[in-house]
Write a protein that holds these residues in place. Structure first.
Motif, PDB file in Angstrom:
ATOM      1  N   MET A  46       3.565  -7.728 -10.552  1.00  0.00           N
ATOM      2  CA  MET A  46       3.755  -6.359 -10.131  1.00  0.00           C
ATOM      3  C   MET A  46       3.566  -6.289  -8.622  1.00  0.00           C
ATOM      4  SD  MET A  46       1.176  -3.246 -11.054  1.00  0.00           S
ATOM      5  CE  MET A  46       1.163  -3.782 -12.768  1.00  0.00           C
ATOM      6  N   ALA A  51       5.063  -0.500  -8.711  1.00  0.00           N
ATOM      7  CA  ALA A  51       4.043   0.333  -9.359  1.00  0.00           C
ATOM      8  C   ALA A  51       3.963   1.729  -8.764  1.00  0.00           C
ATOM      9  CB  ALA A  51       2.684  -0.360  -9.278  1.00  0.00           C
ATOM     10  N   GLN A  55       3.602   1.891 -14.463  1.00  0.00           N
ATOM     11  CA  GLN A  55       3.985   0.772 -15.312  1.00  0.00           C
ATOM     12  C   GLN A  55       3.106   0.798 -16.563  1.00  0.00           C
ATOM     13  OE1 GLN A  55       6.654  -1.379 -14.051  1.00  0.00           O
ATOM     14  NE2 GLN A  55       6.653   0.464 -12.781  1.00  0.00           N
ATOM     15  N   TYR A  89      -0.577  -9.357  -8.439  1.00  0.00           N
ATOM     16  CA  TYR A  89      -0.189  -8.166  -7.692  1.00  0.00           C
ATOM     17  C   TYR A  89       0.132  -8.521  -6.247  1.00  0.00           C
ATOM     18  CZ  TYR A  89      -0.742  -3.616  -5.374  1.00  0.00           C
ATOM     19  OH  TYR A  89      -0.563  -2.481  -4.608  1.00  0.00           O
ATOM     20  N   ALA A 161      -0.556   1.133 -14.945  1.00  0.00           N
ATOM     21  CA  ALA A 161      -0.838   0.726 -13.570  1.00  0.00           C
ATOM     22  C   ALA A 161       0.052   1.543 -12.638  1.00  0.00           C
ATOM     23  CB  ALA A 161      -0.587  -0.766 -13.381  1.00  0.00           C
ATOM     24  N   GLU A 162      -0.524   2.029 -11.532  1.00  0.00           N
ATOM     25  CA  GLU A 162       0.244   2.870 -10.616  1.00  0.00           C
ATOM     26  C   GLU A 162      -0.374   2.781  -9.225  1.00  0.00           C
ATOM     27  OE1 GLU A 162       1.893   7.512 -10.361  1.00  0.00           O
ATOM     28  OE2 GLU A 162       0.475   6.918 -11.931  1.00  0.00           O
TER      29      GLU A 162
END
Length: 317
Positions: A46, A51, A55, A89, A161-162
């Motif tokens: 990600m 994001a 997500q 990430y 997730a954001e």
């Protein structure tokens, strides 16, 4: 409750000169009773830009390990030894905050071993009895996540997730919908019809937070979609509707920044028709009447000419 943090990562024991390092039986018992990031969770990748739109990951949560009996990591509740997910990430040098939150019908907890090897724990920071962790200016790296249950009883949950601008209001705090945050982009011309799957609902309570939208129910702070519509020189009717597994609500901020809302246009599912729709940007939230999220589909349709394939003009907002 306060999010707890400990700067600790268990040591990794490797074989030296062909001889494996071993632990005493007491230490083995401790290791087996604690979460182990070395076991790896379901791998996913990600980045901060991806994001920007939430997500979602559906999973079975809970486990046999009681965190309160493990002194090496913070928290309480019941988890598995291995993480549910291991997320690689990429911050893309954007300096964004990274938020992980859980949506479920049960009382969830969330444990994270971050890219900097610190432990983060949350119990009831999210909506209802759900967990939420917001990491400021999250760096690139691997994040291991355990989604547990407070009682020990397993259940279904959704991990979301954001990313947010640094210092933005958490989606689990009192907030209101903000069209400037933008959603997943949709391009549509007069005469086109398209469908888009998503997860309806969110952390923002439109009624309790006194948001000036003339609506009610639960939505995300950022739009689910940003629709760039081209009327192609006509005056078409633009219809947006949602149909999913629950009682949804539909909130739209139109091209001139006016709020539009609908709850039950038919069989608990919302629909809005905008007559003589103008070209521009329409930000769309598909929420839920109750606080639980659900799978839903947004359908965008309009009258007018057949699709020409031209790109809609830049938004007026």
């Amino acid at each position: 409750m306060t999010i707890l943090k400990m700067n600790f990562r268990a040591a990794v024991f490797v074989a030296l000169g062909g001889t494996a390092l071993t632990l005493g039986s007491a230490n083995e018992a401790v290791a087996q009773s604690c979460p182990q990031w070395q076991l790896n969770g379901v791998p996913t990748a990600m980045d901060a830009e991806t994001a920007w739109s939430p997500q979602s990951y559906h999973m079975h949560v809970g486990g046999m390990l009681n965190l309160s009996q493990c002194g090496e990591v913070p928290g309480r509740g019941h988890v598995t030894a291995a993480p549910n997910m291991s997320i690689n990430y990429d911050a893309r040098s954007m300096g964004r905050d990274l938020e992980f939150r859980v949506e479920s019908q049960c009382d969830t907890t969330l444990l994270i071993n971050t890219a900097s090897a610190g432990w983060e724990f949350s119990d009831d920071e999210g909506s209802g009895l759900n967990a939420l962790v917001r990491l400021s200016d999250a760096p690139s790296g691997r994040y291991d996540l355990w989604v547990g249950t407070y009682s020990g009883e397993a259940c279904q949950a959704t991990l979301i997730a954001e990313t947010f601008p640094s210092g933005a209001v958490s989606s689990g705090s009192a907030a209101c919908p903000d069209w400037s945050l933008g959603g997943t982009q949709i391009n549509s011309n007069a005469g086109q019809t398209s469908s888009h799957q998503m997860i309806a609902g969110g952390q923002v309570n439109l009624h309790e937070n006194s948001c000036d939208t003339n609506g009610y129910g639960f939505v995300a702070q950022a739009p689910d979609f940003s629709l760039y519509f081209d009327a192609m020189g006509q005056s078409p009717n633009l219809t947006l509707s949602a149909n999913g597994d629950c009682d949804e609500v539909l909130l739209i901020n139109d091209y001139s920044a006016n709020w539009l809302f609908n709850d039950d246009a038919g069989s608990l599912h919302p629909s809005l028709t905008i007559a003589n729709a103008s070209s521009g940007r329409y930000d769309v939230w598909v929420g839920t009447y109750g606080s639980s999220t659900c799978a839903s589909t947004l359908t965008v349709s309009s009258s007018g000419a057949a699709a020409s394939g031209q790109v809609p003009a830049a938004p007026g907002k």
